[in-house]
Design an enzyme around this catalytic site. Structure first.
Site, PDB file in Angstrom:
ATOM      1  N   ARG A  21       0.847  -1.196   0.000  1.00 30.71           N
ATOM      2  CA  ARG A  21       0.000   0.000   0.000  1.00 30.71           C
ATOM      3  C   ARG A  21       0.885   1.249   0.000  1.00 30.71           C
ATOM      4  NH1 ARG A  21      -5.302   1.374   3.088  1.00 30.71           N
ATOM      5  NH2 ARG A  21      -5.464  -0.851   3.372  1.00 30.71           N
ATOM      6  N   THR A  48      -0.747   7.618  -1.252  1.00 31.67           N
ATOM      7  CA  THR A  48      -2.056   7.500  -1.918  1.00 31.67           C
ATOM      8  C   THR A  48      -2.964   6.453  -1.242  1.00 31.67           C
ATOM      9  OG1 THR A  48      -1.324   5.740  -3.380  1.00 31.67           O
ATOM     10  CG2 THR A  48      -0.982   7.994  -4.159  1.00 31.67           C
ATOM     11  N   ASP A  93      -5.248 -10.936  11.879  1.00 35.89           N
ATOM     12  CA  ASP A  93      -4.367 -10.791  10.717  1.00 35.89           C
ATOM     13  C   ASP A  93      -4.005 -12.183  10.187  1.00 35.89           C
ATOM     14  OD1 ASP A  93      -2.017  -8.511   9.628  1.00 35.89           O
ATOM     15  OD2 ASP A  93      -1.817 -10.642   9.170  1.00 35.89           O
ATOM     16  N   ASP A 143      -0.152 -12.934   9.771  1.00 37.62           N
ATOM     17  CA  ASP A 143       0.529 -13.143  11.054  1.00 37.62           C
ATOM     18  C   ASP A 143       0.130 -14.478  11.675  1.00 37.62           C
ATOM     19  OD1 ASP A 143       1.981 -10.838  10.998  1.00 37.62           O
ATOM     20  OD2 ASP A 143       0.599  -9.675  12.250  1.00 37.62           O
TER      21      ASP A 143
END
Ligand code: URA
Length: 209
Positions: free
Chosen positions: A104, A108, A200, A203
């Protein structure tokens, strides 16, 4: 508009409950994701075309069905998608595996490709993109973009848990892509996690934090 299929088979739902449970450790989590991926692969391949071949049983000649030479590709979105690949390959061992890595952009907040490696005959293959979680839909939409940009014509998206926001994002950007999920959860929280979700996925699969 693409279709959304929720695989509500009791075995999938049972195993998903233990995947969600925060007390499930890394080893068991990984095994359960692998098993659910296999069960989902069984469901997602329901529409594979068959053809007849001639064989001989110990009793007589027979015409019997085999899968009609479909070329499949499995594309995990790095890194959590990797946890679903082996489970799918147990049922479709001849499938080719490509990889799509996205990060990411901090400015932006849009996903950017950092790694794309696909089978060479992209245009002829039917692809299943896999990622355990369909949250905002940003990565899923970008991964589908990446595949289409390179010539893919037939794409399905498969995940364990989806948020309504993610489903809507994929449906809007890619109405030709059907979505296959084990559970549609309530919503995203302020941190972009699916609620109730499983935490997650990367993870929990790889034991990192
Ligand atoms: N990615 C995850 O691993 N979990 C979520 O809940 C959302 C995105």
């Amino acid at each position: 508009m693409g279709k959304v299929y929720v695989f509500d088979h009791p075995l999938i739902q049972h195993k998903l409950t233990y995947i969600r449970d925060k007390n499930t450790g890394t080893k068991e989590f990984r095994e359960l994701v692998d098993e659910v991926a296999t069960l989902m692969a069984f469901e997602i391949t329901r529409d594979l075309p068959l053809e007849e071949v001639e064989i001989e049983t110990p009793v007589s000649k027979a015409r019997a069905k085999v899968i009609a030479g479909k070329k499949l590709g499995v594309i995990p979105i790095l890194r959590a998608g990797i946890g679903m690949v082996d489970g799918i390959l147990k049922l479709i061992p001849a499938a080719k595996v490509g990889h799509i890595g996205l990060y990411r952009d901090p400015q932006t907040l849009k996903p950017v490709e950092y790694y794309v490696k696909l089978p060479s005959d992209v245009e002829e293959r039917d692809f299943i993109i896999v990622d355990p979680m369909l949250a905002t839909g940003g990565s899923a939409v970008a991964a589908i973009d990446a595949l289409k940009k390179r010539g893919a014509k037939s794409i399905k998206f498969m995940c364990l848990i989806a948020a309504p926001e993610g489903v809507e994002a994929v449906e809007t950007a890619h109405p030709d892509v059907d979505i296959y999920i084990a559970a549609l959860d309530e919503r995203l929280n302020d941190h972009g996690y699916i609620v109730p979700g499983l935490g997650d996925a990367g993870d929990r699969l790889f034991g990192t934090k």
